[in-house]
Scaffold this motif. Structure first.
Motif, PDB file in Angstrom:
ATOM      1  N   LEU A  70       0.833  -1.206   0.000  1.00 20.04           N
ATOM      2  CA  LEU A  70       0.000   0.000   0.000  1.00 20.04           C
ATOM      3  C   LEU A  70       0.866   1.254   0.000  1.00 20.04           C
ATOM      4  O   LEU A  70       0.573   2.230  -0.715  1.00 20.04           O
ATOM      5  CB  LEU A  70      -0.925  -0.024   1.217  1.00 20.04           C
ATOM      6  CG  LEU A  70      -1.948   1.087   1.323  1.00 20.04           C
ATOM      7  CD1 LEU A  70      -2.936   1.045   0.160  1.00 20.04           C
ATOM      8  CD2 LEU A  70      -2.707   0.965   2.640  1.00 20.04           C
ATOM      9  N   LEU A  71       1.938   1.247   0.772  1.00 16.80           N
ATOM     10  CA  LEU A  71       2.840   2.398   0.800  1.00 16.80           C
ATOM     11  C   LEU A  71       3.498   2.619  -0.549  1.00 16.80           C
ATOM     12  O   LEU A  71       3.656   3.764  -0.996  1.00 16.80           O
ATOM     13  CB  LEU A  71       3.906   2.223   1.888  1.00 16.80           C
ATOM     14  CG  LEU A  71       3.413   2.305   3.325  1.00 16.80           C
ATOM     15  CD1 LEU A  71       4.531   1.954   4.291  1.00 16.80           C
ATOM     16  CD2 LEU A  71       2.832   3.678   3.624  1.00 16.80           C
ATOM     17  N   LEU A  72       3.872   1.534  -1.205  1.00 19.02           N
ATOM     18  CA  LEU A  72       4.468   1.648  -2.542  1.00 19.02           C
ATOM     19  C   LEU A  72       3.460   2.290  -3.505  1.00 19.02           C
ATOM     20  O   LEU A  72       3.810   3.213  -4.255  1.00 19.02           O
ATOM     21  CB  LEU A  72       4.912   0.279  -3.049  1.00 19.02           C
ATOM     22  CG  LEU A  72       5.546   0.258  -4.429  1.00 19.02           C
ATOM     23  CD1 LEU A  72       6.806   1.120  -4.467  1.00 19.02           C
ATOM     24  CD2 LEU A  72       5.868  -1.167  -4.834  1.00 19.02           C
ATOM     25  N   VAL A  73       2.218   1.822  -3.464  1.00 17.20           N
ATOM     26  CA  VAL A  73       1.179   2.404  -4.322  1.00 17.20           C
ATOM     27  C   VAL A  73       0.976   3.879  -3.977  1.00 17.20           C
ATOM     28  O   VAL A  73       0.882   4.729  -4.874  1.00 17.20           O
ATOM     29  CB  VAL A  73      -0.155   1.622  -4.190  1.00 17.20           C
ATOM     30  CG1 VAL A  73      -1.301   2.345  -4.875  1.00 17.20           C
ATOM     31  CG2 VAL A  73       0.003   0.211  -4.755  1.00 17.20           C
ATOM     32  N   ARG A  74       0.942   4.206  -2.688  1.00 13.16           N
ATOM     33  CA  ARG A  74       0.767   5.608  -2.267  1.00 13.16           C
ATOM     34  C   ARG A  74       1.892   6.485  -2.778  1.00 13.16           C
ATOM     35  O   ARG A  74       1.654   7.596  -3.264  1.00 13.16           O
ATOM     36  CB  ARG A  74       0.741   5.717  -0.740  1.00 13.16           C
ATOM     37  CG  ARG A  74      -0.586   5.425  -0.127  1.00 13.16           C
ATOM     38  CD  ARG A  74      -0.593   5.813   1.320  1.00 13.16           C
ATOM     39  NE  ARG A  74      -0.723   7.273   1.414  1.00 13.16           N
ATOM     40  CZ  ARG A  74      -1.249   7.889   2.452  1.00 13.16           C
ATOM     41  NH1 ARG A  74      -1.683   7.202   3.483  1.00 13.16           N
ATOM     42  NH2 ARG A  74      -1.347   9.200   2.485  1.00 13.16           N
ATOM     43  N   ILE A  75       3.110   6.008  -2.647  1.00 10.14           N
ATOM     44  CA  ILE A  75       4.258   6.808  -3.089  1.00 10.14           C
ATOM     45  C   ILE A  75       4.215   7.007  -4.601  1.00 10.14           C
ATOM     46  O   ILE A  75       4.434   8.115  -5.102  1.00 10.14           O
ATOM     47  CB  ILE A  75       5.576   6.158  -2.624  1.00 10.14           C
ATOM     48  CG1 ILE A  75       5.696   6.299  -1.099  1.00 10.14           C
ATOM     49  CG2 ILE A  75       6.779   6.778  -3.330  1.00 10.14           C
ATOM     50  CD1 ILE A  75       6.767   5.425  -0.459  1.00 10.14           C
ATOM     51  N   LEU A  76       3.921   5.948  -5.345  1.00 10.14           N
ATOM     52  CA  LEU A  76       3.822   6.071  -6.800  1.00 10.14           C
ATOM     53  C   LEU A  76       2.665   6.986  -7.196  1.00 10.14           C
ATOM     54  O   LEU A  76       2.805   7.810  -8.114  1.00 10.14           O
ATOM     55  CB  LEU A  76       3.660   4.684  -7.438  1.00 10.14           C
ATOM     56  CG  LEU A  76       4.870   3.759  -7.326  1.00 10.14           C
ATOM     57  CD1 LEU A  76       4.538   2.373  -7.855  1.00 10.14           C
ATOM     58  CD2 LEU A  76       6.077   4.354  -8.047  1.00 10.14           C
ATOM     59  N   TRP A  77       1.524   6.854  -6.522  1.00 11.20           N
ATOM     60  CA  TRP A  77       0.371   7.703  -6.808  1.00 11.20           C
ATOM     61  C   TRP A  77       0.696   9.165  -6.508  1.00 11.20           C
ATOM     62  O   TRP A  77       0.378  10.058  -7.288  1.00 11.20           O
ATOM     63  CB  TRP A  77      -0.846   7.236  -6.001  1.00 11.20           C
ATOM     64  CG  TRP A  77      -2.072   8.039  -6.282  1.00 11.20           C
ATOM     65  CD1 TRP A  77      -2.677   8.931  -5.449  1.00 11.20           C
ATOM     66  CD2 TRP A  77      -2.857   8.036  -7.479  1.00 11.20           C
ATOM     67  NE1 TRP A  77      -3.790   9.476  -6.047  1.00 11.20           N
ATOM     68  CE2 TRP A  77      -3.912   8.937  -7.303  1.00 11.20           C
ATOM     69  CE3 TRP A  77      -2.753   7.340  -8.683  1.00 11.20           C
ATOM     70  CZ2 TRP A  77      -4.869   9.171  -8.288  1.00 11.20           C
ATOM     71  CZ3 TRP A  77      -3.713   7.576  -9.661  1.00 11.20           C
ATOM     72  CH2 TRP A  77      -4.744   8.482  -9.454  1.00 11.20           C
ATOM     73  N   ARG A  78       1.351   9.396  -5.385  1.00  9.07           N
ATOM     74  CA  ARG A  78       1.712  10.768  -5.005  1.00  9.07           C
ATOM     75  C   ARG A  78       2.699  11.362  -6.012  1.00  9.07           C
ATOM     76  O   ARG A  78       2.582  12.528  -6.395  1.00  9.07           O
ATOM     77  CB  ARG A  78       2.308  10.761  -3.600  1.00  9.07           C
ATOM     78  CG  ARG A  78       2.672  12.117  -3.052  1.00  9.07           C
ATOM     79  CD  ARG A  78       1.414  12.884  -2.659  1.00  9.07           C
ATOM     80  NE  ARG A  78       1.700  14.233  -2.296  1.00  9.07           N
ATOM     81  CZ  ARG A  78       1.713  14.671  -1.052  1.00  9.07           C
ATOM     82  NH1 ARG A  78       1.449  13.860  -0.065  1.00  9.07           N
ATOM     83  NH2 ARG A  78       1.982  15.926  -0.807  1.00  9.07           N
ATOM     84  N   ALA A  79       3.655  10.544  -6.465  1.00  6.52           N
ATOM     85  CA  ALA A  79       4.626  11.020  -7.455  1.00  6.52           C
ATOM     86  C   ALA A  79       3.925  11.336  -8.778  1.00  6.52           C
ATOM     87  O   ALA A  79       4.250  12.324  -9.440  1.00  6.52           O
ATOM     88  CB  ALA A  79       5.718   9.973  -7.662  1.00  6.52           C
ATOM     89  N   ALA A  80       2.971  10.505  -9.153  1.00 12.87           N
ATOM     90  CA  ALA A  80       2.246  10.717 -10.410  1.00 12.87           C
ATOM     91  C   ALA A  80       1.337  11.941 -10.317  1.00 12.87           C
ATOM     92  O   ALA A  80       1.185  12.688 -11.278  1.00 12.87           O
ATOM     93  CB  ALA A  80       1.415   9.483 -10.756  1.00 12.87           C
ATOM     94  N   LEU A  81       0.737  12.159  -9.148  1.00 15.53           N
ATOM     95  CA  LEU A  81      -0.187  13.273  -8.970  1.00 15.53           C
ATOM     96  C   LEU A  81       0.558  14.586  -8.792  1.00 15.53           C
ATOM     97  O   LEU A  81       0.066  15.636  -9.163  1.00 15.53           O
ATOM     98  CB  LEU A  81      -1.083  13.004  -7.755  1.00 15.53           C
ATOM     99  CG  LEU A  81      -2.522  13.438  -7.879  1.00 15.53           C
ATOM    100  CD1 LEU A  81      -3.176  12.871  -9.112  1.00 15.53           C
ATOM    101  CD2 LEU A  81      -3.297  13.027  -6.657  1.00 15.53           C
ATOM    102  N   GLY A  82       1.754  14.489  -8.242  1.00 17.66           N
ATOM    103  CA  GLY A  82       2.602  15.665  -8.068  1.00 17.66           C
ATOM    104  C   GLY A  82       1.930  16.812  -7.350  1.00 17.66           C
ATOM    105  O   GLY A  82       1.293  16.636  -6.325  1.00 17.66           O
TER     106      GLY A  82
END
Length: 189
Positions: A70-82
């Motif tokens: 879940l943390l990996l998904v959150r970090i990737l989502w946050r990076a994509a959303l910027g």
């Protein structure tokens, strides 16, 4: 949802909402953190090596692996959303929000890492809901258990205290400042 809050001044209504994915990831993380913190408190009530205690320990580690994903998904989502995430208030509130969120993005992955290393230092594989186990690829030494255990426990307490402060700030914004901040992290109705 802001239309459902007529008593809130128009200027205090939420400026922008978080997207559904961010909201779901936030609340799943919050629930996992609270449950995982509670499990050791519960399993300590059972005698060592009894089936209920072992089951709760395995559940804790399975949820820890889930949290890692879940943390990996959150970090990737946050990076994509910027920078498209809504901003939190002006000045000090924005700085405090950024510091707290940065702390979570450091402490939570550290907690998962410490938990994995602790399990391996206990000479135990990591179970995942009885589906598979992740063996120790490093042959962690047994004498690392004490230090890793203390770090894992202290970090957990820091996360819980920080989470409590985070929740208290959200409630302050909602009930005292009435600025609609909490509504941004709730699903639309």
């Amino acid at each position: 949802m802001t239309a459902d809050t007529p008593s809130m001044p128009a200027a205090a209504r939420p400026q922008g909402r978080y997207d559904t994915t961010t909201i779901v990831l936030h609340w799943l993380t919050a629930v996992l953190v609270v449950v995982m913190f509670a499990l050791p408190q519960i399993w300590q009530q059972f005698e060592r090596r009894t089936p209920p205690r072992l089951w709760l320990i395995d559940l804790h580690f399975s949820l820890g692996i889930t949290l890692a994903g879940l943390l990996l998904v959150r970090i990737l989502w946050r990076a994509a959303l910027g920078g498209r995430l809504p901003q939190v208030g002006p000045g000090p509130a924005r700085v405090a929000s950024r510091i707290v969120h940065l702390a979570f993005y450091i402490l939570l992955p550290a907690q998962v890492t410490l938990g994995v290393l602790l399990r391996w230092a206990q000479q135990q594989p990591l179970p995942y809901f009885g589906l598979f186990v992740i063996p120790d690829p490093f042959a962690m030494p047994l004498d690392a258990r004490t230090v890793l255990g203390l770090l894992h426990e202290w970090n957990a307490w820091v996360i819980i205290v920080l989470s409590g402060g985070h929740a208290a700030a959200a409630l302050l914004h909602h009930y005292v400042l009435r600025d609609g901040l909490l509504l941004r992290m709730t699903p639309k109705r």
